[in-house]
Scaffold this active site. Structure first.
Site, PDB file in Angstrom:
ATOM      1  N   ASN A 212       0.868  -1.186   0.000  1.00  0.00           N
ATOM      2  CA  ASN A 212       0.000   0.000   0.000  1.00  0.00           C
ATOM      3  C   ASN A 212       0.900   1.229   0.000  1.00  0.00           C
ATOM      4  OD1 ASN A 212      -1.761   2.083   0.552  1.00  0.00           O
ATOM      5  ND2 ASN A 212      -2.125   1.477   2.678  1.00  0.00           N
TER       6      ASN A 212
ATOM      7  N   LYS B   8       0.130   4.275  -0.189  1.00  0.00           N
ATOM      8  CA  LYS B   8      -0.487   5.467   0.422  1.00  0.00           C
ATOM      9  C   LYS B   8      -0.305   6.681  -0.498  1.00  0.00           C
ATOM     10  CE  LYS B   8       0.486   3.430   4.851  1.00  0.00           C
ATOM     11  NZ  LYS B   8       0.235   3.530   6.273  1.00  0.00           N
TER      12      LYS B   8
ATOM     13  N   HIS C 140      -9.488   0.839   4.861  1.00  0.00           N
ATOM     14  CA  HIS C 140      -8.184   1.002   5.522  1.00  0.00           C
ATOM     15  C   HIS C 140      -8.374   1.928   6.731  1.00  0.00           C
ATOM     16  CE1 HIS C 140      -4.086   2.286   6.317  1.00  0.00           C
ATOM     17  NE2 HIS C 140      -3.693   1.192   5.685  1.00  0.00           N
TER      18      HIS C 140
ATOM     19  N   GLU D 109      -6.746   4.302   7.883  1.00  0.00           N
ATOM     20  CA  GLU D 109      -6.548   5.740   7.649  1.00  0.00           C
ATOM     21  C   GLU D 109      -7.794   6.345   7.007  1.00  0.00           C
ATOM     22  OE1 GLU D 109      -2.774   5.431   5.620  1.00  0.00           O
ATOM     23  OE2 GLU D 109      -1.850   4.856   7.512  1.00  0.00           O
TER      24      GLU D 109
ATOM     25  N   GLU E  27      -5.207  -5.198  10.592  1.00  0.00           N
ATOM     26  CA  GLU E  27      -4.173  -4.175  10.781  1.00  0.00           C
ATOM     27  C   GLU E  27      -4.437  -3.415  12.072  1.00  0.00           C
ATOM     28  OE1 GLU E  27      -2.272  -2.897   6.869  1.00  0.00           O
ATOM     29  OE2 GLU E  27      -4.160  -1.805   7.002  1.00  0.00           O
TER      30      GLU E  27
ATOM     31  N   GLY F  57       2.527   2.137  10.669  1.00  0.00           N
ATOM     32  CA  GLY F  57       3.449   3.261  10.504  1.00  0.00           C
ATOM     33  C   GLY F  57       4.148   3.662  11.792  1.00  0.00           C
TER      34      GLY F  57
ATOM     35  N   SER G 260       3.554  -2.296  10.265  1.00  0.00           N
ATOM     36  CA  SER G 260       5.012  -2.294  10.415  1.00  0.00           C
ATOM     37  C   SER G 260       5.653  -3.633  10.074  1.00  0.00           C
ATOM     38  CB  SER G 260       5.416  -1.835  11.826  1.00  0.00           C
ATOM     39  OG  SER G 260       4.950  -0.510  12.050  1.00  0.00           O
TER      40      SER G 260
HETATM   41  C1  PEP Z   1      -0.684   0.007   5.930  1.00  0.00           C
HETATM   42  O1  PEP Z   1      -0.766   1.163   5.603  1.00  0.00           O
HETATM   43  O2  PEP Z   1      -1.574  -0.784   5.549  1.00  0.00           O
HETATM   44  C2  PEP Z   1       0.428  -0.420   6.770  1.00  0.00           C
HETATM   45  C3  PEP Z   1       0.397  -1.616   7.291  1.00  0.00           C
HETATM   46  O3  PEP Z   1       1.452   0.475   6.956  1.00  0.00           O
HETATM   47  P1  PEP Z   1       2.916   0.184   7.598  1.00  0.00           P
HETATM   48  O4  PEP Z   1       3.399  -1.105   6.993  1.00  0.00           O
HETATM   49  O5  PEP Z   1       3.731   1.357   7.208  1.00  0.00           O
HETATM   50  O6  PEP Z   1       2.690   0.049   9.073  1.00  0.00           O
END
Ligand code: PEP
Length: 253
Positions: free
Chosen positions: A10, A12, A97, A99, A169, A175, A214
């Site tokens: 992803n 973003k 997601h 976000e 997630e 992040g 992460s």
């Molecule tokens: C994501 O945005 O779905 C995500 C898991 O981000 P990160 O790997 O940066 O934590």
């Protein structure tokens, strides 16, 4: 049941068209040798879907989008529909997601509408669920992710459930550099699998449940060694071809 692992990047809100072209080239070259054993996809921003589709022509690395609107067309300024994503070359789309839920008001009901619209257009939705830190600390993780997945999948046929992916997630791990332990991830994935069995007994064992939060090359293999962790949704580390490839290698172990 053996499920083929699936790693999706992803991106973003990162990468212009030219930057995306260079990164897709690198990812394609590095990821393709693994595609027999691992499904791989990337989800660049909307503005880079065109160049990404060009660069992925004939590739087994799939293209995805990060969001969609549930209507197929209309007066919805700034939105993109499922048929438009299909037209742009997408096979996958993220729905809900965290976000989107946190910053743009996506509700459980919207995630359900988006999931249905994606399926109706022939896209493969990746339905994202996850708890915040206060929710985890108050012992509500399974209640929250259970509510989110039941809402997103309500009313779907077993066949539709069988053609989507779920991504767990934890919001506190996205992040932040903090990762759920493999035991924490497995606990939630197993609970999600149990809900899928209730909702669509014939399809549940085939549904892939990805972990996101992460994921890096050095923790990917351990996370994906868990019986119900069927791959990874990768944010930050998907922007570096070497790191993304390291995660795909982790899935391949
Ligand atoms: C994501 O945005 O779905 C995500 C898991 O981000 P990160 O790997 O940066 O934590």
């Amino acid at each position: 049941m053996a499920r083929k692992k699936f790693v999706c990047g992803n991106w973003k809100m990162h990468r212009t068209g030219a930057e995306a072209r260079a990164l897709v080239r690198e990812v394609r070259a590095a990821a393709e040798p693994f595609c027999d054993r691992v499904d791989v996809a990337i989800a660049p921003p909307f503005t880079a879907l065109g160049v990404a589709a060009e660069e992925l022509a004939g590739s087994r690395v799939g293209l995805g989008a990060q969001n969609l609107h549930w209507e197929s067309q209309g007066a919805f300024t700034g939105e993109i529909s499922a048929p438009m994503l299909v037209d742009a070359g997408c096979r996958y789309v993220l729905c809900g997601h965290s976000e989107r839920r946190q910053f743009f008001g996506d509700t459980d009901e919207w995630v359900q509408r988006k999931t249905r619209a994606a399926l109706a257009a022939g896209l493969h939705p990746i339905v994202c669920v996850g708890e915040t830190l206060p929710e985890r600390e108050s012992g509500r993780t399974l209640e929250v992710v259970g509510r989110q997945v039941r809402a997103a999948l309500s009313g779907l046929t077993p066949q539709q459930v069988g053609s989507l992916t779920v991504a767990y997630e934890p919001v506190w791990a996205i992040g932040t550099g903090k990762t759920a332990s493999s035991a924490q991830a497995q606990e939630v994935h197993a609970a999600l699998r149990a809900i899928l069995r209730e909702l669509a007994p014939s399809a549940a064992d085939a549904v892939r449940i990805l972990y996101g939060g992460s994921v890096k090359p050095d923790n990917a293999a351990e996370l994906m060694s868990q019986p119900d962790v069927d791959g990874a949704l990768v944010g930050g580390a998907s922007l570096k071809a070497a790191d993304f490839t390291g995660i795909i290698q982790g899935a391949n172990r």
